[in-house]
Design a protein around this motif. Structure first.
Motif, PDB file in Angstrom:
ATOM      1  N   VAL A  18       0.840  -1.201   0.000  1.00  0.00           N
ATOM      2  CA  VAL A  18       0.000   0.000   0.000  1.00  0.00           C
ATOM      3  C   VAL A  18       0.876   1.253   0.000  1.00  0.00           C
ATOM      4  CG1 VAL A  18      -1.612   1.330   1.422  1.00  0.00           C
ATOM      5  CG2 VAL A  18      -2.019  -1.087   0.998  1.00  0.00           C
ATOM      6  N   CYS A  19       1.963   1.250   0.772  1.00  0.00           N
ATOM      7  CA  CYS A  19       2.855   2.418   0.807  1.00  0.00           C
ATOM      8  C   CYS A  19       3.506   2.674  -0.555  1.00  0.00           C
ATOM      9  CB  CYS A  19       3.931   2.230   1.876  1.00  0.00           C
ATOM     10  SG  CYS A  19       3.291   2.324   3.548  1.00  0.00           S
ATOM     11  N   VAL A  20       3.949   1.609  -1.210  1.00  0.00           N
ATOM     12  CA  VAL A  20       4.588   1.770  -2.530  1.00  0.00           C
ATOM     13  C   VAL A  20       3.575   2.261  -3.557  1.00  0.00           C
ATOM     14  CG1 VAL A  20       5.625   0.480  -4.439  1.00  0.00           C
ATOM     15  CG2 VAL A  20       6.443   0.126  -2.115  1.00  0.00           C
ATOM     16  N   LEU A  21       2.384   1.691  -3.553  1.00  0.00           N
ATOM     17  CA  LEU A  21       1.365   2.121  -4.509  1.00  0.00           C
ATOM     18  C   LEU A  21       0.922   3.556  -4.247  1.00  0.00           C
ATOM     19  CD1 LEU A  21      -0.819  -1.096  -4.823  1.00  0.00           C
ATOM     20  CD2 LEU A  21       0.781  -0.161  -6.491  1.00  0.00           C
ATOM     21  N   ALA A  22       0.818   3.951  -2.978  1.00  0.00           N
ATOM     22  CA  ALA A  22       0.441   5.326  -2.658  1.00  0.00           C
ATOM     23  C   ALA A  22       1.518   6.301  -3.120  1.00  0.00           C
ATOM     24  CB  ALA A  22       0.195   5.465  -1.156  1.00  0.00           C
ATOM     25  N   SER A  24       3.668   5.869  -5.587  1.00  0.00           N
ATOM     26  CA  SER A  24       3.629   5.931  -7.052  1.00  0.00           C
ATOM     27  C   SER A  24       2.436   6.757  -7.524  1.00  0.00           C
ATOM     28  CB  SER A  24       3.546   4.522  -7.642  1.00  0.00           C
ATOM     29  OG  SER A  24       4.702   3.794  -7.321  1.00  0.00           O
ATOM     30  N   GLY A  25       1.294   6.575  -6.879  1.00  0.00           N
ATOM     31  CA  GLY A  25       0.108   7.336  -7.256  1.00  0.00           C
ATOM     32  C   GLY A  25       0.293   8.826  -7.037  1.00  0.00           C
ATOM     33  N   LEU A  26       0.937   9.205  -5.921  1.00  0.00           N
ATOM     34  CA  LEU A  26       1.179  10.621  -5.672  1.00  0.00           C
ATOM     35  C   LEU A  26       2.158  11.209  -6.673  1.00  0.00           C
ATOM     36  CD1 LEU A  26       1.313  10.681  -1.778  1.00  0.00           C
ATOM     37  CD2 LEU A  26      -0.465  11.609  -3.263  1.00  0.00           C
ATOM     38  N   ARG A  27       3.152  10.432  -7.087  1.00  0.00           N
ATOM     39  CA  ARG A  27       4.091  10.916  -8.107  1.00  0.00           C
ATOM     40  C   ARG A  27       3.377  11.143  -9.435  1.00  0.00           C
ATOM     41  NH1 ARG A  27       9.730   9.928  -6.833  1.00  0.00           N
ATOM     42  NH2 ARG A  27       9.827   8.911  -4.804  1.00  0.00           N
ATOM     43  N   TRP A  28       2.512  10.207  -9.843  1.00  0.00           N
ATOM     44  CA  TRP A  28       1.746  10.374 -11.081  1.00  0.00           C
ATOM     45  C   TRP A  28       0.820  11.581 -10.969  1.00  0.00           C
ATOM     46  CZ3 TRP A  28       1.975   8.272 -15.823  1.00  0.00           C
ATOM     47  CH2 TRP A  28       2.768   7.132 -15.972  1.00  0.00           C
ATOM     48  N   TRP A  29       0.153  11.723  -9.828  1.00  0.00           N
ATOM     49  CA  TRP A  29      -0.766  12.846  -9.613  1.00  0.00           C
ATOM     50  C   TRP A  29      -0.028  14.175  -9.741  1.00  0.00           C
ATOM     51  CZ3 TRP A  29      -5.946  13.066  -9.122  1.00  0.00           C
ATOM     52  CH2 TRP A  29      -6.501  14.249  -8.674  1.00  0.00           C
ATOM     53  N   SER A  30       1.169  14.254  -9.161  1.00  0.00           N
ATOM     54  CA  SER A  30       1.959  15.473  -9.209  1.00  0.00           C
ATOM     55  C   SER A  30       2.416  15.777 -10.636  1.00  0.00           C
ATOM     56  CB  SER A  30       3.167  15.343  -8.292  1.00  0.00           C
ATOM     57  OG  SER A  30       4.009  16.446  -8.417  1.00  0.00           O
ATOM     58  N   ALA A  31       2.887  14.739 -11.340  1.00  0.00           N
ATOM     59  CA  ALA A  31       3.378  14.944 -12.707  1.00  0.00           C
ATOM     60  C   ALA A  31       2.254  15.421 -13.624  1.00  0.00           C
ATOM     61  CB  ALA A  31       3.987  13.649 -13.241  1.00  0.00           C
ATOM     62  N   PHE A  32       1.081  14.809 -13.529  1.00  0.00           N
ATOM     63  CA  PHE A  32      -0.017  15.230 -14.392  1.00  0.00           C
ATOM     64  C   PHE A  32      -0.582  16.573 -13.955  1.00  0.00           C
ATOM     65  CE2 PHE A  32      -0.132  10.778 -15.806  1.00  0.00           C
ATOM     66  CZ  PHE A  32      -0.113  11.016 -17.168  1.00  0.00           C
ATOM     67  N   GLY A  33      -0.466  16.904 -12.669  1.00  0.00           N
ATOM     68  CA  GLY A  33      -0.881  18.229 -12.216  1.00  0.00           C
ATOM     69  C   GLY A  33      -0.012  19.317 -12.811  1.00  0.00           C
ATOM     70  N   ILE A  34       1.305  19.074 -12.847  1.00  0.00           N
ATOM     71  CA  ILE A  34       2.224  20.039 -13.461  1.00  0.00           C
ATOM     72  C   ILE A  34       1.926  20.175 -14.948  1.00  0.00           C
ATOM     73  CG2 ILE A  34       4.645  20.428 -14.059  1.00  0.00           C
ATOM     74  CD1 ILE A  34       5.359  19.091 -11.368  1.00  0.00           C
ATOM     75  N   LEU A  35       1.706  19.058 -15.632  1.00  0.00           N
ATOM     76  CA  LEU A  35       1.396  19.097 -17.060  1.00  0.00           C
ATOM     77  C   LEU A  35       0.087  19.839 -17.309  1.00  0.00           C
ATOM     78  CD1 LEU A  35       2.134  18.183 -19.929  1.00  0.00           C
ATOM     79  CD2 LEU A  35       0.818  16.111 -19.487  1.00  0.00           C
ATOM     80  N   ARG A  36      -0.912  19.610 -16.462  1.00  0.00           N
ATOM     81  CA  ARG A  36      -2.198  20.285 -16.609  1.00  0.00           C
ATOM     82  C   ARG A  36      -2.037  21.800 -16.443  1.00  0.00           C
ATOM     83  NH1 ARG A  36      -4.771  18.288 -12.332  1.00  0.00           N
ATOM     84  NH2 ARG A  36      -4.462  16.204 -13.120  1.00  0.00           N
ATOM     85  N   ARG A  37      -1.240  22.224 -15.445  1.00  0.00           N
ATOM     86  CA  ARG A  37      -1.009  23.658 -15.241  1.00  0.00           C
ATOM     87  C   ARG A  37      -0.281  24.272 -16.435  1.00  0.00           C
ATOM     88  NH1 ARG A  37       0.017  22.219  -9.926  1.00  0.00           N
ATOM     89  NH2 ARG A  37       2.254  22.090 -10.343  1.00  0.00           N
ATOM     90  N   GLU A  38       0.712  23.557 -16.973  1.00  0.00           N
ATOM     91  CA  GLU A  38       1.453  24.082 -18.124  1.00  0.00           C
ATOM     92  C   GLU A  38       0.554  24.211 -19.343  1.00  0.00           C
ATOM     93  OE1 GLU A  38       4.791  21.564 -18.727  1.00  0.00           O
ATOM     94  OE2 GLU A  38       5.967  22.475 -17.131  1.00  0.00           O
ATOM     95  N   LEU A  39      -0.323  23.246 -19.554  1.00  0.00           N
ATOM     96  CA  LEU A  39      -1.212  23.305 -20.705  1.00  0.00           C
ATOM     97  C   LEU A  39      -2.251  24.408 -20.542  1.00  0.00           C
ATOM     98  CD1 LEU A  39      -1.760  19.532 -21.507  1.00  0.00           C
ATOM     99  CD2 LEU A  39      -0.393  21.185 -22.776  1.00  0.00           C
TER     100      LEU A  39
END
Length: 79
Positions: A18-22, A24-39
């Motif tokens: 659960v810790c590893v999946l959480a 990884s999920g937070l890293r994906w969430w952060s990366a797509f959040g940055i991409l969304r802001r840039e777009l």
């Protein structure tokens, strides 16, 4: 006693999973959040030009057309 050890081991493995999946999920969430802001701001960085395809040598199974092509259009951002 062995059943208690086995149960504790399975609980520890589940917590670690659960810790590893959480994480990884937070890293994906952060990366797509940055991409969304840039777009949204229109400040997406331009990608470098892609390299030309290599057609000399190699296996014939990977040869597509026999001629090399260059990318002429510019790409603004990739998701």
């Amino acid at each position: 006693m062995f059943a208690l050890f086995l149960f504790a081991l399975l609980v520890a493995i589940a917590v670690a999973t659960v810790c590893v999946l959480a994480d990884s999920g937070l890293r994906w969430w952060s990366a797509f959040g940055i991409l969304r802001r840039e777009l949204n701001n229109g400040a997406a960085p331009a990608l470098p030009l892609l390299r030309r395809t290599v057609t000399a040598g190699g296996c014939a199974a990977f040869d597509r057309s026999g001629t090399d092509r260059a990318l002429r259009a510019k790409i603004n951002c990739a998701a």
